[in-house]
Write a protein that holds these residues in place. Structure first.
Motif, short mmCIF file in Angstrom:
data_model
loop_
_atom_site.label_atom_id
_atom_site.label_comp_id
_atom_site.label_asym_id
_atom_site.label_seq_id
_atom_site.Cartn_x
_atom_site.Cartn_y
_atom_site.Cartn_z
N UNK A 11 -1.98 12.88 0.84
CA UNK A 11 -1.16 11.88 1.53
C UNK A 11 0.02 11.54 0.63
N UNK A 12 1.26 11.66 1.13
CA UNK A 12 2.42 11.33 0.30
C UNK A 12 2.32 9.90 -0.24
N UNK A 13 2.56 9.78 -1.54
CA UNK A 13 2.52 8.47 -2.17
C UNK A 13 1.15 8.06 -2.67
N UNK A 14 0.12 8.88 -2.43
CA UNK A 14 -1.24 8.57 -2.88
C UNK A 14 -1.69 9.65 -3.86
N UNK A 15 -2.66 9.34 -4.73
CA UNK A 15 -3.18 10.36 -5.63
C UNK A 15 -3.82 11.50 -4.85
N UNK A 16 -3.83 12.68 -5.44
CA UNK A 16 -4.53 13.81 -4.82
C UNK A 16 -6.02 13.50 -4.80
N UNK A 17 -6.76 13.96 -3.78
CA UNK A 17 -8.20 13.68 -3.72
C UNK A 17 -8.97 14.07 -4.98
N UNK A 210 -9.21 -2.45 1.21
CA UNK A 210 -8.47 -3.10 0.13
C UNK A 210 -8.85 -2.51 -1.22
N UNK A 211 -10.15 -2.24 -1.42
CA UNK A 211 -10.59 -1.63 -2.69
C UNK A 211 -10.01 -0.23 -2.86
N UNK A 216 -5.59 3.42 -5.43
CA UNK A 216 -4.42 4.31 -5.37
C UNK A 216 -3.21 3.73 -6.08
N UNK A 217 -3.29 2.45 -6.46
CA UNK A 217 -2.15 1.81 -7.10
C UNK A 217 -1.13 1.30 -6.12
N UNK A 218 -1.50 1.26 -4.83
CA UNK A 218 -0.59 0.80 -3.78
C UNK A 218 -0.51 -0.73 -3.79
N UNK A 219 0.69 -1.25 -3.69
CA UNK A 219 0.88 -2.70 -3.62
C UNK A 219 0.59 -3.17 -2.19
N UNK A 220 -0.33 -4.10 -2.05
CA UNK A 220 -0.70 -4.59 -0.74
C UNK A 220 0.40 -5.47 -0.15
N UNK A 221 0.59 -5.42 1.17
CA UNK A 221 1.63 -6.25 1.80
C UNK A 221 1.23 -7.71 1.82
N UNK A 222 2.17 -8.55 2.20
CA UNK A 222 1.92 -9.99 2.22
C UNK A 222 0.87 -10.37 3.26
N UNK A 236 -5.43 6.64 4.21
CA UNK A 236 -4.25 7.48 4.28
C UNK A 236 -3.22 6.91 5.23
N UNK A 237 -3.69 6.40 6.37
CA UNK A 237 -2.77 5.78 7.32
C UNK A 237 -2.14 4.53 6.75
N UNK A 238 -2.90 3.75 5.99
CA UNK A 238 -2.37 2.53 5.38
C UNK A 238 -1.29 2.86 4.35
N UNK A 239 -1.52 3.87 3.53
CA UNK A 239 -0.53 4.26 2.53
C UNK A 239 0.76 4.71 3.21
N UNK A 240 0.62 5.46 4.28
CA UNK A 240 1.80 5.91 5.03
C UNK A 240 2.56 4.72 5.61
N UNK A 241 1.85 3.78 6.19
CA UNK A 241 2.49 2.60 6.76
C UNK A 241 3.25 1.82 5.70
N UNK A 242 2.64 1.64 4.54
CA UNK A 242 3.28 0.88 3.47
C UNK A 242 4.53 1.60 2.96
#
Length: 373
Positions: A11-17, A210-211, A216-222, A236-242
């Motif tokens: 998934x772009x922006x996420x670590x490789x599995x 959330x965990x 993945x080091x992704x910053x959670x939205x407000x 994967x869908x959440x990372x793409x959305x962010x």
């Protein structure tokens, strides 16, 4: 692989599995595999199924690491057999873990879409990708250990590639485990499905999501509750959305729906112009997906008599309930959703102007809103 070309199994922006340390929310699938392993019923073919982004590839890499790092069973020797493993966890400092992370584990082969002669990523896995496994089996057979193959995703095999893999499932090499990641198992040959044992993975809960995102080091939205609702349990869908601003796009889409049936044309034009910006292909594709989601939630609201329990945007529940409050309206929204989706995807395939395509879609939605009043 060229760094500018996205990895087809990441998934772009996420670590490789292979880099993901923990898997959240899929304890049942992990336990099912461990039970088979500890009962000496380790099947040679495993089909890992479930929605995109819920951890299928991560589980495949965890299983591969576990199998390659766990010694083959013997008679136990002088001190007896070791206790059966209770987890798939393998120490990150284990030599197998380090080799897998470096892409240098001789007992592991991965199959994904490869590059064509022009250096571009193919749209499918071809038979030559599968045939390369013959060399892998030949080179690694002398050490007497296990071998593992990960195919991600198996849905992307063309007919010739699928037939070649089927032969391996029918006559599997000794001590070899094949792990097939599949988002849509119905697309696979029935004979492939019948020769594999299935591990089904489900959507993640809000807490597990959330965990997993934190890992993945992704910053959670407000407003993480909006993300959880819109991502539908897919990390994967959440990372793409962010990464693509999907929450903001969906919020604007709901705001535009909130003006129907009159329609705020200025906001609609702004949405269309954003889709047509240079380099916005991914955001345009996401916008089409989010339109599908909004229409599906409209149909669901009318069918059940209530909007989804969790909002994915401000004022979404109120907007959905106003536009779809009966089974007849639900049926109409479902019908127009199918029409719009087909028209939008066809337009995308033939490279119609994105702005015109978005406006056409919005006007069709406005027309429907006027009809269902």
């Amino acid at each position: 692989m060229n760094d500018e070309i996205p990895s087809p199994d990441q998934v772009p922006g996420a670590p490789h599995p292979r880099e993901t340390v923990r898997l959240f929310g899929q304890d049942a699938a992990e336990q099912a595999f461990l039970t088979a392993y500890n009962s000496d019923r380790l099947h040679h073919g495993w089909l890992l199924t479930g929605p995109r982004g819920v951890g299928k590839a991560t589980l495949a890499w965890r299983i591969a690491r576990f199998l390659l790092a766990t010694p083959l069973a013997d008679d136990g020797g002088l001190f007896g057999a070791p206790p059966p493993p209770e987890t798939l966890d393998i120490d990150p400092d284990h030599p197998v873990s380090r080799r897998i992370l470096a892409g240098a584990e001789p007992g592991l082969a991965t199959i994904a879409r490869s590059l064509n002669d022009q250096g571009r990523l193919r749209n499918e896995i071809i038979v030559d990708d599968i045939r390369k496994l013959g060399k892998f089996f030949g080179l690694s057979s002398a050490d007497g250990g296990r071998r593992v193959v990960i195919v991600d995703s198996a849905d992307e095999m063309n007919v010739s590639a699928a037939s070649a893999l089927l032969k391996m499932l029918e006559e599997p090499p000794a001590r070899t485990t094949l792990l097939l990641v599949s988002h849509q198992p119905s697309r696979l040959l029935p004979t492939i499905r019948s020769r594999c044992r299935t591990l089904r993975l489900g959507p993640l809960s809000a807490g597990d999501m959330q965990d997993a995102l934190s890992q993945t080091g992704t910053t959670l939205p407000a407003q993480p509750e909006h993300l959880a609702s819109l991502a539908a349990g897919s990390v994967g869908g959440a990372v793409r959305l962010i990464n693509l601003g999907g929450l903001e796009i969906y919020a604007e889409l709901i705001a535009i729906l909130g003006t129907l049936p009159r329609l705020d044309r200025q906001r609609a034009l702004a949405l269309a112009e954003a889709a047509a910006q240079r380099g916005a292909a991914e955001r345009f594709d996401l916008l089409l997906t989010l339109i599908d989601v909004a229409l599906s939630r409209l149909a669901l609201t009318g069918a059940t008599g209530a909007p989804p329990t969790s909002e994915a945007a401000p004022n979404e529940a109120e907007t959905l309930a106003r536009l779809s409050n009966s089974s007849d309206q639900a049926r109409r929204w479902a019908e127009v959703a199918a029409t719009i989706t087909a028209r939008a995807r066809h337009g995308q395939a033939v490279n119609l102007d994105p702005a015109a395509l978005v406006l056409d879609t919005v006007f069709k939605i406005q027309e429907t809103a006027g009809q269902v009043r």
